[in-house]
Scaffold this motif. Structure first.
Motif, short mmCIF file in Angstrom:
data_model
loop_
_atom_site.label_atom_id
_atom_site.label_comp_id
_atom_site.label_asym_id
_atom_site.label_seq_id
_atom_site.Cartn_x
_atom_site.Cartn_y
_atom_site.Cartn_z
N LEU A 127 -82.16 -30.68 52.87
CA LEU A 127 -82.14 -31.03 50.77
C LEU A 127 -82.75 -31.36 50.40
CD1 LEU A 127 -79.42 -30.51 48.93
CD2 LEU A 127 -79.40 -33.16 49.26
N ILE A 128 -83.92 -32.39 50.86
CA ILE A 128 -84.60 -32.78 50.02
C ILE A 128 -85.90 -31.67 49.77
CG2 ILE A 128 -86.49 -34.66 50.27
CD1 ILE A 128 -84.82 -36.81 51.31
N PHE A 129 -86.32 -31.71 50.50
CA PHE A 129 -86.96 -29.70 50.92
C PHE A 129 -86.80 -29.23 50.22
CE2 PHE A 129 -88.03 -26.00 52.41
CZ PHE A 129 -89.87 -26.10 52.51
N LEU A 130 -85.90 -28.31 49.79
CA LEU A 130 -84.67 -27.53 49.23
C LEU A 130 -85.02 -27.51 47.04
CD1 LEU A 130 -81.57 -25.38 50.02
CD2 LEU A 130 -84.51 -24.90 49.34
N VAL A 131 -84.39 -29.32 47.25
CA VAL A 131 -84.48 -29.83 45.74
C VAL A 131 -86.42 -30.12 45.41
CG1 VAL A 131 -84.79 -32.11 44.51
CG2 VAL A 131 -82.58 -30.72 45.68
N LEU A 132 -87.24 -30.18 46.11
CA LEU A 132 -88.32 -30.16 45.69
C LEU A 132 -88.92 -28.80 45.80
CD1 LEU A 132 -90.04 -33.45 48.13
CD2 LEU A 132 -89.88 -32.71 46.23
N PHE A 133 -88.93 -27.99 46.29
CA PHE A 133 -89.05 -26.72 46.69
C PHE A 133 -88.34 -25.68 44.93
CE2 PHE A 133 -88.88 -22.16 47.00
CZ PHE A 133 -89.99 -22.07 47.61
N PHE A 134 -87.22 -26.29 44.99
CA PHE A 134 -86.54 -26.04 43.21
C PHE A 134 -88.02 -26.59 42.27
CE2 PHE A 134 -82.72 -25.68 45.11
CZ PHE A 134 -82.70 -24.55 45.11
N LEU A 135 -88.39 -27.85 42.79
CA LEU A 135 -89.28 -28.72 41.66
C LEU A 135 -90.13 -27.70 41.26
CD1 LEU A 135 -88.13 -32.67 41.30
CD2 LEU A 135 -87.40 -30.91 40.09
N PHE A 136 -90.83 -27.55 41.99
CA PHE A 136 -92.72 -26.33 42.60
C PHE A 136 -91.75 -24.96 41.83
CE2 PHE A 136 -93.10 -30.62 43.67
CZ PHE A 136 -94.00 -30.89 42.99
N PHE A 137 -90.57 -24.52 42.70
CA PHE A 137 -90.89 -23.11 42.17
C PHE A 137 -89.43 -22.54 41.76
CE2 PHE A 137 -94.23 -24.15 45.79
CZ PHE A 137 -94.84 -23.25 45.20
N GLY A 138 -88.81 -23.02 41.15
CA GLY A 138 -87.27 -22.41 41.36
C GLY A 138 -86.99 -21.60 39.98
N MET A 139 -88.29 -21.77 38.86
CA MET A 139 -88.14 -20.61 37.98
C MET A 139 -89.44 -20.41 37.70
SD MET A 139 -86.74 -22.25 34.49
CE MET A 139 -87.81 -24.09 34.25
N LEU A 140 -89.23 -19.49 36.69
CA LEU A 140 -90.81 -18.29 36.41
C LEU A 140 -90.53 -18.69 35.05
CD1 LEU A 140 -93.50 -16.60 36.48
CD2 LEU A 140 -92.04 -14.52 36.63
N THR A 141 -91.82 -19.11 34.24
CA THR A 141 -91.94 -18.91 32.72
C THR A 141 -93.14 -18.34 32.31
OG1 THR A 141 -90.80 -21.71 32.99
CG2 THR A 141 -91.77 -20.76 30.80
N ILE A 142 -93.05 -17.03 31.85
CA ILE A 142 -93.98 -16.98 30.78
C ILE A 142 -94.04 -17.04 29.73
CG2 ILE A 142 -95.01 -14.64 30.48
CD1 ILE A 142 -93.31 -13.81 32.77
N ARG A 143 -94.92 -17.52 29.02
CA ARG A 143 -95.75 -18.34 27.32
C ARG A 143 -96.32 -16.88 27.13
NH1 ARG A 143 -92.13 -22.91 26.20
NH2 ARG A 143 -92.27 -23.82 28.62
N ILE A 144 -96.09 -16.37 25.46
CA ILE A 144 -97.66 -15.67 25.57
C ILE A 144 -97.43 -16.47 23.77
CG2 ILE A 144 -98.54 -14.02 24.25
CD1 ILE A 144 -95.87 -12.18 26.25
N ASN A 145 -98.09 -16.90 23.43
CA ASN A 145 -98.50 -17.16 21.99
C ASN A 145 -100.23 -16.31 21.18
OD1 ASN A 145 -101.35 -18.73 23.03
ND2 ASN A 145 -100.91 -20.67 22.98
N ASP A 146 -100.90 -17.14 20.19
CA ASP A 146 -101.70 -16.12 19.52
C ASP A 146 -103.14 -16.28 19.94
OD1 ASP A 146 -99.95 -15.35 17.24
OD2 ASP A 146 -100.48 -17.29 16.59
N THR A 147 -103.28 -16.78 21.34
CA THR A 147 -104.97 -16.98 22.20
C THR A 147 -104.71 -16.63 23.52
OG1 THR A 147 -104.64 -19.09 22.07
CG2 THR A 147 -105.78 -17.95 20.25
N GLU A 148 -103.61 -16.92 24.10
CA GLU A 148 -103.46 -16.91 25.49
C GLU A 148 -101.51 -16.33 26.32
OE1 GLU A 148 -104.53 -20.25 27.24
OE2 GLU A 148 -103.28 -21.62 26.64
N LEU A 149 -102.02 -16.17 27.63
CA LEU A 149 -100.67 -15.45 27.95
C LEU A 149 -100.85 -16.78 29.16
CD1 LEU A 149 -98.00 -14.25 29.69
CD2 LEU A 149 -99.97 -13.22 30.44
N THR A 150 -99.70 -17.84 29.17
CA THR A 150 -99.36 -18.59 30.14
C THR A 150 -97.92 -18.28 30.72
OG1 THR A 150 -98.36 -20.05 29.06
CG2 THR A 150 -100.13 -20.99 29.12
N TRP A 151 -97.99 -18.82 32.19
CA TRP A 151 -97.30 -18.48 33.18
C TRP A 151 -96.75 -19.87 34.34
CZ3 TRP A 151 -100.96 -15.33 33.27
CH2 TRP A 151 -102.05 -14.90 34.71
#
Length: 171
Positions: A61-85
């Motif tokens: 359970l601790i391993f899964l929670v830590l895994f979620f904190l680091f890899f549980g979601m993909l976020t893609i952002r685009i502003n005027d100058t850069e693409l970040t994910w």
């Protein structure tokens, strides 16, 4: 129920930025199953079994929670100058790509064999949280990478508008 395990958020904000967030669905399901197993072991297990099962399940359970904190979601952002994910709720690891270095954006499909997560493929790196639709991005130096997206058409059109806007501004 499927809405709980299939969280996606997409928005184009008033300040001209684009944000897409996708949760990694199979890991949420694994967490729910592990919590149910841990609860079942506590309620229905014999004393000898509980002493063996609880530390193992707690560690998982601790391993899964830590895994979620680091890899549980993909976020893609685009502003005027850069693409970040970035992956995870801590937004780490994070990658940045200046829009001025992007020369081409196109829709693509991801082979199911590649799965989800961060992958090194024959077509360059793949960053994918769920599904099999992606956007292939070609950089000025000729290398490519792919970003998985729940709405690849919208991501592609937003990126193409930003790229054409940046090239028109540079000229």
């Amino acid at each position: 129920m499927s809405r709980i395990f299939n969280f996606q958020q997409r928005e184009a904000r008033d300040d001209g930025t684009f944000v897409e967030m996708q949760q990694v669905t199979p890991f949420w399901l694994a967490l729910a199953i592990l919590i149910a197993l841990l609860g079942g072991a506590l309620i229905f297990g014999s004393v000898g079994d509980i002493y063996l099962a609880i530390p193992r399940m707690f560690f998982a359970l601790i391993f899964l929670v830590l895994f979620f904190l680091f890899f549980g979601m993909l976020t893609i952002r685009i502003n005027d100058t850069e693409l970040t994910w970035s992956f995870g709720y801590l937004f780490y690891p994070r990658w940045r790509q200046p829009l001025s270095d992007i020369v081409q954006v196109e829709l693509t499909k991801v082979n199911w064999l590649y799965g989800w997560g961060i992958r090194f493929t024959s077509e360059g790196r793949l960053y994918n949280a769920q599904g099999f639709s992606a956007v292939r991005i070609t950089k000025r130096d000729g290398t490519t990478f792919r970003l998985g997206s729940a709405d690849p058409q919208r991501l592609t059109s937003f990126l193409q508008a930003r790229i054409s806007h940046n090239t028109a501004t540079v000229r």
